[in-house]
Design a protein around this motif. Structure first.
Motif, short mmCIF file in Angstrom:
data_model
loop_
_atom_site.label_atom_id
_atom_site.label_comp_id
_atom_site.label_asym_id
_atom_site.label_seq_id
_atom_site.Cartn_x
_atom_site.Cartn_y
_atom_site.Cartn_z
N THR A 31 -26.53 8.53 36.64
CA THR A 31 -26.72 7.37 36.13
C THR A 31 -25.63 6.73 35.14
O THR A 31 -25.34 7.73 34.18
N ALA A 32 -25.28 5.63 35.47
CA ALA A 32 -24.16 5.10 34.53
C ALA A 32 -23.56 3.78 35.16
O ALA A 32 -24.27 3.24 36.31
N VAL A 33 -22.93 3.05 34.38
CA VAL A 33 -22.14 1.70 34.95
C VAL A 33 -20.90 2.31 35.70
O VAL A 33 -20.15 2.99 35.27
N TYR A 34 -20.76 1.86 36.82
CA TYR A 34 -19.54 2.15 37.80
C TYR A 34 -18.77 1.06 37.85
O TYR A 34 -19.50 -0.15 38.06
N TYR A 35 -17.44 1.30 37.53
CA TYR A 35 -16.38 0.32 37.50
C TYR A 35 -15.43 0.68 38.61
O TYR A 35 -14.90 1.85 38.86
#
Length: 117
Positions: free
Chosen positions: A90-94
């Protein structure tokens, strides 16, 4: 104007799969190293996977065997296939790009991936 536009994030149960896409414009895509990073609030942004202009790949130890990065130069698109997802993914993916000769770097706006247990 350079744009990296990510899509494909969302909510998935543990063990599930997601495929992220990043469409690039304004760069010479075929001459750019492309990568995916992720960031959890309070933590540093970390490299998830990288693909060179000849298709050479590199992965974080935590995703080896589960994630696959690929690129389609005809579509100016880089993908991240994520299988066997875990809550800790779970994370923001860039999306990230770096020109081979200019070394200029660019980031996308990010897409949220949430894996429920």
């Amino acid at each position: 104007q350079v744009q990296l536009v990510e899509s494909g994030g969302g909510l998935v149960e543990a063990g599930g799969s997601l495929r992220l896409s990043c469409v690039a414009s304004g760069i010479i895509f075929s001459h750019s190293t492309m990568a995916w990073y992720r960031q959890v609030p309070g933590n540093q942004r970390e490299l998830v996977a990288l693909i060179g202009i000849k298709g050479t790949t590199q992965y974080a130890d935590s995703v080896k065997g589960r994630f696959t990065i690929s690129r389609d130069n005809a579509k100016n698109t880089v993908y991240l296939q994520m299988n066997s997802l875990k809550p800790e993914d779970t994370a923001v993916y860039y999306c990230f790009s770096q020109g081979l000769t200019s070394l200029r770097t660019y980031w996308g706006q990010g897409t949220q991936v949430t894996v429920s247990s």
